[in-house]
Design a protein around this motif. Structure first.
Motif, PDB file in Angstrom:
ATOM      1  N   GLU A  50       0.946  -1.303   0.171  1.00 57.59           N
ATOM      2  CA  GLU A  50       0.100   0.011  -0.067  1.00 57.59           C
ATOM      3  C   GLU A  50       0.649   1.299  -0.076  1.00 57.59           C
ATOM      4  O   GLU A  50       0.580   2.157  -0.924  1.00 57.59           O
ATOM      5  N   ALA A  51       2.051   1.214   0.800  1.00 53.79           N
ATOM      6  CA  ALA A  51       2.617   2.557   0.796  1.00 53.79           C
ATOM      7  C   ALA A  51       3.403   2.844  -0.453  1.00 53.79           C
ATOM      8  O   ALA A  51       3.427   3.919  -0.780  1.00 53.79           O
ATOM      9  N   GLU A  52       3.927   1.699  -1.351  1.00 52.24           N
ATOM     10  CA  GLU A  52       4.536   1.956  -2.476  1.00 52.24           C
ATOM     11  C   GLU A  52       3.387   2.305  -3.519  1.00 52.24           C
ATOM     12  O   GLU A  52       3.929   2.923  -4.488  1.00 52.24           O
ATOM     13  N   SER A  53       2.228   1.644  -3.619  1.00 54.98           N
ATOM     14  CA  SER A  53       1.172   2.009  -4.372  1.00 54.98           C
ATOM     15  C   SER A  53       0.907   3.455  -4.119  1.00 54.98           C
ATOM     16  O   SER A  53       0.632   4.102  -5.176  1.00 54.98           O
ATOM     17  N   LEU A  54       0.815   3.901  -3.052  1.00 55.21           N
ATOM     18  CA  LEU A  54       0.383   5.339  -2.625  1.00 55.21           C
ATOM     19  C   LEU A  54       1.270   6.409  -3.350  1.00 55.21           C
ATOM     20  O   LEU A  54       1.012   7.430  -3.893  1.00 55.21           O
ATOM     21  N   ARG A  55       2.705   5.911  -2.909  1.00 54.26           N
ATOM     22  CA  ARG A  55       3.919   6.948  -3.776  1.00 54.26           C
ATOM     23  C   ARG A  55       3.479   6.997  -5.073  1.00 54.26           C
ATOM     24  O   ARG A  55       3.909   7.928  -5.872  1.00 54.26           O
ATOM     25  N   TYR A  56       3.524   5.733  -5.780  1.00 47.58           N
ATOM     26  CA  TYR A  56       3.339   5.355  -7.083  1.00 47.58           C
ATOM     27  C   TYR A  56       2.296   6.388  -7.749  1.00 47.58           C
ATOM     28  O   TYR A  56       2.544   7.135  -8.672  1.00 47.58           O
ATOM     29  N   ILE A  57       1.276   6.386  -7.143  1.00 53.04           N
ATOM     30  CA  ILE A  57      -0.034   7.069  -7.618  1.00 53.04           C
ATOM     31  C   ILE A  57       0.321   8.734  -7.576  1.00 53.04           C
ATOM     32  O   ILE A  57      -0.277   9.236  -8.411  1.00 53.04           O
ATOM     33  N   ASP A  60      -2.812  12.608 -10.785  1.00 56.79           N
ATOM     34  CA  ASP A  60      -3.378  13.576  -9.918  1.00 56.79           C
ATOM     35  C   ASP A  60      -4.673  12.833  -9.100  1.00 56.79           C
ATOM     36  O   ASP A  60      -5.643  13.650  -8.699  1.00 56.79           O
ATOM     37  N   ILE A  61      -4.609  11.821  -9.154  1.00 64.57           N
ATOM     38  CA  ILE A  61      -5.698  10.821  -8.291  1.00 64.57           C
ATOM     39  C   ILE A  61      -5.558  11.343  -6.841  1.00 64.57           C
ATOM     40  O   ILE A  61      -4.320  11.035  -6.310  1.00 64.57           O
ATOM     41  N   PRO A  62      -6.546  11.734  -6.172  1.00 68.70           N
ATOM     42  CA  PRO A  62      -6.427  12.114  -4.444  1.00 68.70           C
ATOM     43  C   PRO A  62      -6.470  10.868  -3.939  1.00 68.70           C
ATOM     44  O   PRO A  62      -7.030  10.026  -3.588  1.00 68.70           O
ATOM     45  N   VAL A  63      -5.336  10.613  -3.274  1.00 63.31           N
ATOM     46  CA  VAL A  63      -4.885   9.715  -2.513  1.00 63.31           C
ATOM     47  C   VAL A  63      -4.003  10.324  -1.458  1.00 63.31           C
ATOM     48  O   VAL A  63      -3.289  10.984  -1.452  1.00 63.31           O
ATOM     49  N   PRO A  64      -3.830   9.801  -0.131  1.00 61.83           N
ATOM     50  CA  PRO A  64      -3.257  10.096   1.167  1.00 61.83           C
ATOM     51  C   PRO A  64      -1.605  10.312   0.749  1.00 61.83           C
ATOM     52  O   PRO A  64      -1.279   9.180   0.277  1.00 61.83           O
ATOM     53  N   ALA A  65      -0.997  11.301   1.260  1.00 62.79           N
ATOM     54  CA  ALA A  65       0.363  11.383   1.155  1.00 62.79           C
ATOM     55  C   ALA A  65       1.071  10.393   2.191  1.00 62.79           C
ATOM     56  O   ALA A  65       0.292  10.251   3.246  1.00 62.79           O
ATOM     57  N   VAL A  66       2.006   9.728   1.743  1.00 55.81           N
ATOM     58  CA  VAL A  66       2.577   8.855   2.839  1.00 55.81           C
ATOM     59  C   VAL A  66       3.752   9.569   3.522  1.00 55.81           C
ATOM     60  O   VAL A  66       4.757  10.040   2.969  1.00 55.81           O
ATOM     61  N   TYR A  67       3.657   9.679   4.866  1.00 50.14           N
ATOM     62  CA  TYR A  67       4.429  10.402   5.627  1.00 50.14           C
ATOM     63  C   TYR A  67       5.717   9.312   6.108  1.00 50.14           C
ATOM     64  O   TYR A  67       6.879   9.614   6.268  1.00 50.14           O
ATOM     65  N   SER A  68       5.325   8.071   6.221  1.00 51.15           N
ATOM     66  CA  SER A  68       6.249   7.028   6.844  1.00 51.15           C
ATOM     67  C   SER A  68       5.791   5.926   6.604  1.00 51.15           C
ATOM     68  O   SER A  68       4.543   5.393   6.954  1.00 51.15           O
ATOM     69  N   ASP A  69       6.673   4.678   6.458  1.00 51.72           N
ATOM     70  CA  ASP A  69       6.373   3.365   6.843  1.00 51.72           C
ATOM     71  C   ASP A  69       7.652   2.779   7.347  1.00 51.72           C
ATOM     72  O   ASP A  69       8.589   2.928   6.701  1.00 51.72           O
ATOM     73  N   PHE A  70       7.443   1.593   8.149  1.00 54.26           N
ATOM     74  CA  PHE A  70       8.474   1.061   8.718  1.00 54.26           C
ATOM     75  C   PHE A  70       8.241  -0.134   9.599  1.00 54.26           C
ATOM     76  O   PHE A  70       6.902  -0.056   9.939  1.00 54.26           O
ATOM     77  N   GLU A  71       8.806  -1.027  10.113  1.00 56.94           N
ATOM     78  CA  GLU A  71       8.841  -2.044  10.950  1.00 56.94           C
ATOM     79  C   GLU A  71       9.288  -1.666  12.205  1.00 56.94           C
ATOM     80  O   GLU A  71      10.516  -1.625  12.309  1.00 56.94           O
ATOM     81  N   ASP A  72       8.379  -2.173  13.207  1.00 54.98           N
ATOM     82  CA  ASP A  72       9.086  -2.161  14.660  1.00 54.98           C
ATOM     83  C   ASP A  72       8.447  -3.130  15.467  1.00 54.98           C
ATOM     84  O   ASP A  72       7.308  -3.134  15.503  1.00 54.98           O
ATOM     85  N   ASP A  73       9.234  -4.017  16.245  1.00 55.30           N
ATOM     86  CA  ASP A  73       8.884  -4.811  17.273  1.00 55.30           C
ATOM     87  C   ASP A  73       7.857  -5.977  16.488  1.00 55.30           C
ATOM     88  O   ASP A  73       6.795  -6.120  17.003  1.00 55.30           O
ATOM     89  N   ASP A  74       8.273  -6.264  15.347  1.00 55.80           N
ATOM     90  CA  ASP A  74       7.284  -7.390  14.736  1.00 55.80           C
ATOM     91  C   ASP A  74       5.916  -6.608  14.150  1.00 55.80           C
ATOM     92  O   ASP A  74       4.996  -7.552  13.933  1.00 55.80           O
ATOM     93  N   ALA A  75       5.871  -5.476  14.035  1.00 50.72           N
ATOM     94  CA  ALA A  75       4.500  -4.743  13.521  1.00 50.72           C
ATOM     95  C   ALA A  75       4.980  -3.669  12.545  1.00 50.72           C
ATOM     96  O   ALA A  75       6.257  -3.221  12.584  1.00 50.72           O
ATOM     97  N   TYR A  76       4.230  -3.899  11.459  1.00 48.53           N
ATOM     98  CA  TYR A  76       4.668  -2.777  10.018  1.00 48.53           C
ATOM     99  C   TYR A  76       3.652  -1.501  10.426  1.00 48.53           C
ATOM    100  O   TYR A  76       2.272  -1.818  10.319  1.00 48.53           O
ATOM    101  N   TYR A  77       4.231  -0.464  10.357  1.00 49.39           N
ATOM    102  CA  TYR A  77       3.546   0.417  10.438  1.00 49.39           C
ATOM    103  C   TYR A  77       3.452   1.678   9.378  1.00 49.39           C
ATOM    104  O   TYR A  77       4.496   1.695   8.576  1.00 49.39           O
ATOM    105  N   LEU A  78       2.274   1.817   8.828  1.00 50.26           N
ATOM    106  CA  LEU A  78       1.872   3.177   7.725  1.00 50.26           C
ATOM    107  C   LEU A  78       1.550   4.027   8.301  1.00 50.26           C
ATOM    108  O   LEU A  78       0.288   4.245   8.774  1.00 50.26           O
ATOM    109  N   VAL A  79       2.016   5.100   7.945  1.00 44.90           N
ATOM    110  CA  VAL A  79       1.634   6.685   8.331  1.00 44.90           C
ATOM    111  C   VAL A  79       1.425   7.413   7.134  1.00 44.90           C
ATOM    112  O   VAL A  79       2.452   7.571   6.328  1.00 44.90           O
ATOM    113  N   THR A  80       0.182   7.908   7.380  1.00 47.82           N
ATOM    114  CA  THR A  80      -0.104   8.623   6.080  1.00 47.82           C
ATOM    115  C   THR A  80      -0.980   9.946   6.659  1.00 47.82           C
ATOM    116  O   THR A  80      -1.315  10.067   7.517  1.00 47.82           O
TER     117      THR A  80
END
Length: 242
Positions: A62-69, A74-94
């Motif tokens: 999803e993070a890579e798809s949002l960046r690509y779009i 000019d399709i309105p999608v959320p900007a990706v602020y960050s995505d990362f893994e921490d303590d066995d959980a992957y976070y997507l911040v938009t």
């Protein structure tokens, strides 16, 4: 007498507004955050322990798809602020996108929104590739296809032509956010299953209320789509061993 401890409720940290059997969701200021559950947080359902499939991979996709779009349209999608893994959980911040679900509008209002949405779908189809999968190469089949198989590893043969178009693959009315005053789309969200696929993978689930699977009396194409992916995988094996 059973000695099994009762399931403890998941801790809801500050800003957490929803928890499912796969995800935790947060809204902090102008940011929206979602992450997969850690193994110690897995829930028990009617059929036993629920182990989410490709939980981290879907968020990466999803993070890579949002960046690509955002980079190519000019399709309105959320900007990706960050995505990362921490303590066995992957976070997507938009970016947090304001709006109401398309599902909450009247039928007359939905007609207006649908016209704009189908214009964006036409733009998606101009994005092409010779490989099936997301922009970073991750292959996450549509949910309706994943339900038909336990297979999660897809090594697919590339085509000689750019015959695949970009698809959202989960475009229900709940994933289209709208300004209720102007009826303009403020954001199209939940791109976990997105990527380059044959055009017919993009089913118009946004034309009715409900999930991105065939409902009663609707044509279920999931077995057909699975067969196509499996044939591509077989071609890749033959190519590598031939």
């Amino acid at each position: 007498m059973s000695t099994t401890k009762p399931e403890e409720p998941l801790k809801e940290e500050e800003g957490c507004f929803a928890v499912t059997c796969e995800r935790k969701y947060y809204h902090r200021g102008g940011s929206f955050v979602k992450r997969n559950l850690r193994p110690k947080e897995y829930r028990t359902g009617a059929r036993g322990l629920v182990v989410p499939r490709l939980a981290k991979e879907r968020l990466r996709n999803e993070a890579e798809s949002l960046r690509y779009i955002r980079q190519h349209t000019d399709i309105p999608v959320p900007a990706v602020y960050s995505d990362f893994e921490d303590d066995d959980a992957y976070y997507l911040v938009t970016e947090y996108v304001e709006g109401v679900n398309m599902a909450d509008l009247s039928d007359e209002q939905k007609v207006v929104v649908r016209q704009e949405l189908e214009g964006y779908l036409a733009k998606l189809k101009t994005l092409r590739s010779n490989r099936i999968g997301g922009p970073s190469g991750i292959v996450i089949p549509p949910y309706r296809v994943m339900r038909q198989t336990k297979r999660d590893d897809w090594d697919l043969r590339a085509s000689a032509h750019e015959e695949y178009v970009f698809c959202h693959n989960d475009l229900s009315q709940h994933n289209v956010l709208v300004d209720p005053e102007t009826l303009r789309i403020t954001g199209i969200v939940d791109w976990e299953y997105a990527g380059f696929y044959p055009a017919h993978f993009e089913m118009p689930f946004y034309t009715r209320i409900g999930p991105s699977v065939a409902l009663k009396d609707e044509v279920d194409d999931s077995v057909e789509l699975l067969a196509l992916l499996e044939s591509k995988a077989e071609d890749a094996v033959e190519e590598s061993t031939g």
